[in-house]
Design an enzyme around this catalytic site. Structure first.
Site, PDB file in Angstrom:
ATOM      1  N   HIS A 104     -24.403   6.676  12.258  1.00 39.92           N
ATOM      2  CA  HIS A 104     -25.221   7.844  12.604  1.00 39.92           C
ATOM      3  C   HIS A 104     -24.381   9.086  12.807  1.00 39.92           C
ATOM      4  O   HIS A 104     -24.772  10.180  12.463  1.00 39.92           O
ATOM      5  CB  HIS A 104     -25.972   7.560  13.906  1.00 39.92           C
ATOM      6  CG  HIS A 104     -27.311   6.964  13.669  1.00 39.92           C
ATOM      7  ND1 HIS A 104     -28.328   7.036  14.569  1.00 39.92           N
ATOM      8  CD2 HIS A 104     -27.802   6.275  12.614  1.00 39.92           C
ATOM      9  CE1 HIS A 104     -29.375   6.423  14.090  1.00 39.92           C
ATOM     10  NE2 HIS A 104     -29.079   5.949  12.914  1.00 39.92           N
TER      11      HIS A 104
ATOM     12  N   GLU B   6     -34.366  12.246   8.790  1.00 35.92           N
ATOM     13  CA  GLU B   6     -33.359  11.635   9.679  1.00 35.92           C
ATOM     14  C   GLU B   6     -32.122  11.259   8.875  1.00 35.92           C
ATOM     15  O   GLU B   6     -32.167  10.402   7.980  1.00 35.92           O
ATOM     16  CB  GLU B   6     -33.941  10.393  10.359  1.00 35.92           C
ATOM     17  CG  GLU B   6     -32.973   9.786  11.356  1.00 35.92           C
ATOM     18  CD  GLU B   6     -33.560   8.591  12.098  1.00 35.92           C
ATOM     19  OE1 GLU B   6     -34.782   8.516  12.268  1.00 35.92           O
ATOM     20  OE2 GLU B   6     -32.761   7.732  12.503  1.00 35.92           O
TER      21      GLU B   6
ATOM     22  N   ASP C 243     -50.729   8.281   2.790  1.00 37.18           N
ATOM     23  CA  ASP C 243     -51.072   8.654   4.165  1.00 37.18           C
ATOM     24  C   ASP C 243     -50.241   7.813   5.154  1.00 37.18           C
ATOM     25  O   ASP C 243     -50.585   6.675   5.461  1.00 37.18           O
ATOM     26  CB  ASP C 243     -52.578   8.406   4.351  1.00 37.18           C
ATOM     27  CG  ASP C 243     -53.083   8.795   5.715  1.00 37.18           C
ATOM     28  OD1 ASP C 243     -52.269   8.966   6.642  1.00 37.18           O
ATOM     29  OD2 ASP C 243     -54.308   8.912   5.880  1.00 37.18           O
TER      30      ASP C 243
ATOM     31  N   LYS D 178     -39.668   0.690  14.320  1.00 39.32           N
ATOM     32  CA  LYS D 178     -39.419   2.087  13.936  1.00 39.32           C
ATOM     33  C   LYS D 178     -38.395   2.122  12.800  1.00 39.32           C
ATOM     34  O   LYS D 178     -38.515   2.894  11.851  1.00 39.32           O
ATOM     35  CB  LYS D 178     -38.941   2.871  15.166  1.00 39.32           C
ATOM     36  CG  LYS D 178     -38.872   4.367  14.981  1.00 39.32           C
ATOM     37  CD  LYS D 178     -37.543   4.841  14.445  1.00 39.32           C
ATOM     38  CE  LYS D 178     -37.479   6.360  14.374  1.00 39.32           C
ATOM     39  NZ  LYS D 178     -36.271   6.835  13.724  1.00 39.32           N
TER      40      LYS D 178
HETATM   41  C1  MEV Z   1     -33.153   4.761  14.170  1.00 42.98           C
HETATM   42  O1  MEV Z   1     -33.931   5.675  13.454  1.00 42.98           O
HETATM   43  C2  MEV Z   1     -33.644   3.354  13.941  1.00 42.98           C
HETATM   44  C3  MEV Z   1     -32.957   2.286  14.741  1.00 42.98           C
HETATM   45  O2  MEV Z   1     -33.027   2.573  16.150  1.00 42.98           O
HETATM   46  C4  MEV Z   1     -33.680   0.997  14.445  1.00 42.98           C
HETATM   47  C5  MEV Z   1     -33.253  -0.184  15.286  1.00 42.98           C
HETATM   48  O3  MEV Z   1     -32.848   0.002  16.426  1.00 42.98           O
HETATM   49  O4  MEV Z   1     -33.437  -1.305  14.775  1.00 42.98           O
HETATM   50  C6  MEV Z   1     -31.500   2.170  14.402  1.00 42.98           C
END
Ligand code: MEV
Length: 440
Positions: A392, A87, A295, A279
């Protein structure tokens, strides 16, 4: 296609080119795309055959980029942390946060435990009290049976640390567990744990069925638990609120700290936000876990179960403001190894561990947690100030340009043009076509 035609038999016995023939024929794939499989084979036959042995039904190698995050200071030790992640922007975000915290005391971390568990799930049709009375004897027998297997691990400071009987008959008739605690030193220890459990299970039922007459025992399954809440790492950063200025955008540092803390609270109370928030933590953690040959499925499964351990799924980090101090803490379970498994056999994982100074498992847990906290801090800081798309989209533009086959000159023109515009595939394509038309 009949039901029988749907089933492919003997596939694993085919050699690689027979497998490819079968797949291409069956799926009607384009002959030209076969070359992709060969293009990604390693030029060294020895390395290639190593990769083929990692998994079954091998076709080709799957590449992922490995980058590094410099300036990750954990407990006063500075690391250049390898991360494997597809990513775009994760490494950039972690790098920015790591550098920022490096000049504010770095990441502090501690491992509060390294205990892993395994279970023998078994049924016993007899009296519960008979089993409970016999358990001290059964436990001795089970431990004695693993004595040889655990000898090396005991020398390294690990081994079996507890064996308990758990009565689950209230939930399922005749169902019991032997709950076994392990310390596995610097190994993740899955094979060691499973081997111990299978030996213990065999001894358990054999002894029960010869010594206990009120019923019959049988093993249902023996397996480690990937839920390792007692293999826990805590990692935190803190600074004076004024020092947050480089991340506070147009907000005053104190407003930023408050908004950040509110965002952190939201991730504690709302599952939809908590999952995305976590995430972002695993963007960093998994990238280190993967780079070091560990793992990541186990790490993820455990982390999410831990996040839901009080009955509501919540975030793994929490922010606090205490007077003029801002503190941000991550607590997560991690079961990592720095010996065994892929850590020595995968040449790049071996190198990644060398780059980290050949850490022990505890140190690797702290480094992975610091990477997770760095990514999460950067993400929440962006979300509460400029928004996530700004960072991003720069990387997204590169991806779009690569998809459209842009050359270096076109990339530079597009980067300049889109520096103050929203980036969408159609818009980039339109602009690129314009440049191409002008340039003939
Ligand atoms: C993107 O990979 C992760 C985010 O969505 C985490 C978040 O929203 O805290 C930017």
């Amino acid at each position: 296609m009949t039901k029988n035609e749907r089933i492919i038999s003997g596939f694993s016995k085919l050699n690689r080119s027979q497998r490819i023939d079968l797949i291409w024929d069956r799926l009607g794939l384009d002959e030209a795309s076969r070359s992709v499989l060969d293009n990604f084979l390693h030029q060294s036959p020895a390395t290639q055959s190593l990769f083929e042995e990692f998994s079954e039904n091998f076709l080709t190698n799957f590449f992922m980029p490995m980058g590094v995050v410099p300036n990750v200071v954990v407990n006063d030790q500075s690391y250049i942390v390898p991360m494997v992640i597809e990513e775009s922007s994760v490494i950039a975000a972690a790098s920015r946060a790591a550098k920022f915290w490096a000049s504010r005391g770095g990441f502090q971390a501690r491992v509060t435990g390294m205990v892993k568990k395994g279970q023998v799930h078994f049924s016993w049709s007899g009296e519960s009290k008979d089993l409970k009375a016999a358990f001290p004897f059964l436990k001795e027998k089970m431990l004695a049976a693993t004595h040889d297997l655990t000898a090396r691990m005991r020398k390294r400071g690990g081994g079996i640390t507890a064996v308990e009987l758990v009565d689950k008959t209230d939930e399922l008739a005749n169902y019991y567990q032997v709950d076994v605690s392990f310390e596995t030193a610097d190994a993740m220890g899955a094979n060691f744990i499973n081997s111990c459990l299978e030996i213990m299970a065999g001894v358990l039922v054999q002894e029960m069925n010869t010594k206990l007459v009120s019923g019959e025992a049988s093993v249902i399954m023996s397996i480690l638990s990937n839920y390792t809440p007692d293999s826990l790492v805590e990692c935190w950063v803190e600074c004076d609120i004024d020092e947050l200025a480089p991340f506070s955008g147009k907000l005053k540092p104190v407003e930023f700290a408050q908004k950040f803390t509110t965002a952190s609270r939201i991730a504690q109370l709302d599952v939809s936000r908590a999952v995305t928030h976590n995430k972002g933590i695993y963007n960093g953690v998994d990238a280190v876990v993967l780079a070091t040959g560990n793992d990541w499925r186990a790490v993820e499964a455990c982390g999410h179960a831990y996040a839901a351990s009080n009955g509501n799924y919540r975030s793994l980090t929490f922010a606090e403001i205490d007077g003029n101090r801002f503190r941000y803490t991550l607590r997560l379970p991690l079961a990592l190894g720095t010996v065994g498994g892929l850590t020595k056999t995968h040449p790049v994982s071996k190198l990644a561990l060398e780059m980290l100074g050949k850490p022990d498992a505890k140190t690797l847990m702290m480094i992975a947690a610091a990477a997770g906290l760095a990514n999460n801090f950067a993400a929440v800081a962006s979300l509460t100030t400029v928004g996530i798309q700004q960072g991003h989209m720069k990387m997204h533009l590169t991806n779009i340009l690569n998809q459209l086959g842009a050359n270096a000159e076109e990339k530079s023109a597009c980067t300049q043009y889109f520096s103050d515009k929203n980036i969408a595939y159609a818009e980039v394509e339109k602009y690129l076509n314009q440049i191409r038309n002008i340039n003939g």
